[in-house]
Motif scaffolding. Sequence first.
Motif, PDB file in Angstrom:
ATOM      1  N   MET A   1      69.847   6.121  -7.525  1.00 45.44           N
ATOM      2  CA  MET A   1      68.654   5.310  -7.762  1.00 45.44           C
ATOM      3  C   MET A   1      68.720   4.652  -9.130  1.00 45.44           C
ATOM      4  O   MET A   1      69.197   5.249 -10.103  1.00 45.44           O
ATOM      5  N   ASN A   2      68.204   3.442  -9.204  1.00 47.43           N
ATOM      6  CA  ASN A   2      68.067   2.759 -10.470  1.00 47.43           C
ATOM      7  C   ASN A   2      66.596   2.860 -10.891  1.00 47.43           C
ATOM      8  O   ASN A   2      65.717   2.277 -10.258  1.00 47.43           O
ATOM      9  N   ILE A   3      66.356   3.630 -11.967  1.00 53.53           N
ATOM     10  CA  ILE A   3      64.984   3.917 -12.382  1.00 53.53           C
ATOM     11  C   ILE A   3      64.750   3.394 -13.791  1.00 53.53           C
ATOM     12  O   ILE A   3      65.550   3.641 -14.702  1.00 53.53           O
ATOM     13  N   THR A   4      63.647   2.670 -13.969  1.00 55.84           N
ATOM     14  CA  THR A   4      63.238   2.229 -15.305  1.00 55.84           C
ATOM     15  C   THR A   4      61.780   2.620 -15.520  1.00 55.84           C
ATOM     16  O   THR A   4      60.971   2.573 -14.585  1.00 55.84           O
ATOM     17  N   VAL A   5      61.467   3.008 -16.748  1.00 58.21           N
ATOM     18  CA  VAL A   5      60.104   3.393 -17.105  1.00 58.21           C
ATOM     19  C   VAL A   5      59.651   2.553 -18.283  1.00 58.21           C
ATOM     20  O   VAL A   5      60.297   2.553 -19.338  1.00 58.21           O
ATOM     21  N   GLU A   6      58.556   1.831 -18.108  1.00 56.86           N
ATOM     22  CA  GLU A   6      57.990   1.002 -19.174  1.00 56.86           C
ATOM     23  C   GLU A   6      56.684   1.626 -19.643  1.00 56.86           C
ATOM     24  O   GLU A   6      55.675   1.584 -18.938  1.00 56.86           O
ATOM     25  N   LYS A   7      56.717   2.234 -20.836  1.00 55.43           N
ATOM     26  CA  LYS A   7      55.520   2.886 -21.361  1.00 55.43           C
ATOM     27  C   LYS A   7      54.530   1.847 -21.855  1.00 55.43           C
ATOM     28  O   LYS A   7      54.910   0.821 -22.411  1.00 55.43           O
ATOM     29  N   GLN A   8      53.246   2.157 -21.654  1.00 54.21           N
ATOM     30  CA  GLN A   8      52.162   1.246 -21.993  1.00 54.21           C
ATOM     31  C   GLN A   8      51.063   2.001 -22.737  1.00 54.21           C
ATOM     32  O   GLN A   8      51.099   3.238 -22.806  1.00 54.21           O
ATOM     33  N   PRO A   9      50.061   1.295 -23.291  1.00 53.67           N
ATOM     34  CA  PRO A   9      48.989   1.990 -24.025  1.00 53.67           C
ATOM     35  C   PRO A   9      48.177   2.903 -23.121  1.00 53.67           C
ATOM     36  O   PRO A   9      48.261   2.860 -21.900  1.00 53.67           O
ATOM     37  N   ASN A  10      47.375   3.765 -23.792  1.00 54.34           N
ATOM     38  CA  ASN A  10      46.442   4.666 -23.112  1.00 54.34           C
ATOM     39  C   ASN A  10      47.144   5.628 -22.157  1.00 54.34           C
ATOM     40  O   ASN A  10      46.656   5.921 -21.073  1.00 54.34           O
ATOM     41  N   CYS A  11      48.328   6.098 -22.578  1.00 54.85           N
ATOM     42  CA  CYS A  11      49.047   7.148 -21.845  1.00 54.85           C
ATOM     43  C   CYS A  11      49.410   6.725 -20.422  1.00 54.85           C
ATOM     44  O   CYS A  11      49.324   7.533 -19.481  1.00 54.85           O
ATOM     45  N   THR A  12      49.803   5.468 -20.246  1.00 57.90           N
ATOM     46  CA  THR A  12      50.241   5.002 -18.929  1.00 57.90           C
ATOM     47  C   THR A  12      51.675   4.478 -19.037  1.00 57.90           C
ATOM     48  O   THR A  12      52.160   4.176 -20.122  1.00 57.90           O
ATOM     49  N   ALA A  13      52.316   4.382 -17.896  1.00 61.14           N
ATOM     50  CA  ALA A  13      53.673   3.829 -17.828  1.00 61.14           C
ATOM     51  C   ALA A  13      53.890   3.295 -16.426  1.00 61.14           C
ATOM     52  O   ALA A  13      53.349   3.830 -15.451  1.00 61.14           O
ATOM     53  N   THR A  14      54.690   2.251 -16.320  1.00 59.11           N
ATOM     54  CA  THR A  14      55.051   1.700 -15.014  1.00 59.11           C
ATOM     55  C   THR A  14      56.456   2.175 -14.654  1.00 59.11           C
ATOM     56  O   THR A  14      57.406   1.946 -15.418  1.00 59.11           O
ATOM     57  N   LEU A  15      56.555   2.841 -13.527  1.00 60.69           N
ATOM     58  CA  LEU A  15      57.844   3.310 -13.017  1.00 60.69           C
ATOM     59  C   LEU A  15      58.347   2.309 -11.981  1.00 60.69           C
ATOM     60  O   LEU A  15      57.656   2.033 -10.995  1.00 60.69           O
ATOM     61  N   ARG A  16      59.525   1.757 -12.206  1.00 59.20           N
ATOM     62  CA  ARG A  16      60.132   0.822 -11.251  1.00 59.20           C
ATOM     63  C   ARG A  16      61.403   1.455 -10.696  1.00 59.20           C
ATOM     64  O   ARG A  16      62.221   1.990 -11.459  1.00 59.20           O
ATOM     65  N   VAL A  17      61.538   1.384  -9.370  1.00 64.91           N
ATOM     66  CA  VAL A  17      62.640   2.085  -8.690  1.00 64.91           C
ATOM     67  C   VAL A  17      63.372   1.141  -7.746  1.00 64.91           C
ATOM     68  O   VAL A  17      62.740   0.359  -7.016  1.00 64.91           O
ATOM     69  N   GLU A  18      64.696   1.217  -7.747  1.00 65.10           N
ATOM     70  CA  GLU A  18      65.524   0.526  -6.761  1.00 65.10           C
ATOM     71  C   GLU A  18      66.430   1.571  -6.117  1.00 65.10           C
ATOM     72  O   GLU A  18      67.208   2.236  -6.806  1.00 65.10           O
ATOM     73  N   VAL A  19      66.297   1.714  -4.800  1.00 63.59           N
ATOM     74  CA  VAL A  19      67.079   2.699  -4.054  1.00 63.59           C
ATOM     75  C   VAL A  19      68.190   1.964  -3.307  1.00 63.59           C
ATOM     76  O   VAL A  19      67.906   1.059  -2.505  1.00 63.59           O
TER      77      VAL A  19
END
Length: 444
Positions: free
Chosen positions: A1-19
């Motif tokens: 899997m290709n996984i990227t995590v983009e951290k953001q304010p207020n303790c959130t993050a966007t997880l993007r996945v390519e399988v």
Amino acid sequence: MNITVEKQPNCTATLRVEVPSDAVKSERDRIVAAYASQARIQGFRPGKAPRKVIEKRFGQEISGELEERLARKAFDEALEKEQLKVLNFGQPSSFSETSDGSVTFESLLTLAPDFSLPDYKGVTVAAPSAEITDEEVDQNLESLRERFADYSDIEGRGAEMGDLAVIDYTTTLDGTPLEEAVGKPVGHLSGREGFWLKIDEQSFLPGFAAQLVGLNPGDEKSATVTIPDDFPVADLRGKDVVVELTLKELKQVELPEVDDAFVEKIGGGKTVAELRELLGKQLEAEKKRKIDDSKVNQIVEYFNGLVDFELPEELLRHETQSQADSLVKRGVQSGMSEDDISAQQEEIFATAGMQARTNLKTNFILQEIARVENISVTDQELVGHIAQIAQSRQENPKKFIKQLQREGRIPGIRNSMLVGKAIDFVLEHATVEETSAAPEETSE
């Protein structure tokens, strides 16, 4: 899997996945095989239906399970590779399949706050001795006498300090009824009928009791009082309010003698000595509880003064609402009306928000201490604790546990126990300085 995590304010993050397509195909094959082995389709023996038939018949279910499995594997891999402290993985979205058969999706994660622990061993806390004095027992005994007192009408003289007055009254400000003048509810200050109060300076408002002295039942009086600077309704502070009152009844307190008959009546033992011993033990237990609460409050204040960090917005909203609900509940129990609560809504939510922030910060700090010190709650401890709760509620433990599982409350109970263990650890390693000051009462 290709996984990227983009951290953001207020303790959130966007997880993007390519399988990759081969991983997608492999997972889909396993799901289809499982359906084929269990499906019963008319015209085919169990387990012998062709793959195309299975995919046509259960296409929606297969796709849903595929997405769920891919998301779960992605979450596990993200936890391991990115070393994330995830509170909530959110709901995966934007599933799409590319021309080569690979699948992409993303999810909004809620992360635990990232912060550095302050020194938590050797924290200094102040606490008085838990020893109970004879004077404290005497005061408690006097309170018991007052609880079981009789009241008789006073005749032949006017009101004196220490008497009990029963009054009807209304209030005005500059000649206008108080609530109308202020434009908001003011609780019992607006007026009452059949209102009991002891004639002393601790009752009602400063300076009011002295103006009752000398009155007889049936007398009317116009009394002026100045609202103190700490009165809950800020618009009235420092204002002169006129109280139009009628003294309906005047009563005196007849306190019972403290003898063996009194002791037997209140169920405190058989003799006065036994009652005093019982009161001493009860006072000591209560004093120890207040001291422990005071120590915890000092630890919480210490941590919150040293550490600051962002909090997850969703958790903060939920905790703020919970604290606001508690404040409203206590207000209703103390006699506040719906109008009173509505008028103080902004203040309630402001107070709730501050308390919610303190609660969450403390919770995260103590959880981190538990992690660093390898503090945990075993399944046996959890079950035992829940069984005690069930017993106190006179409920069947097994049924109670199942109910908690259905409501999703088990993790919260385990976390509360973990936080309790962490605060115990900090207190065990604290430096206690004895003080003569009495422990402050804490609100529940």
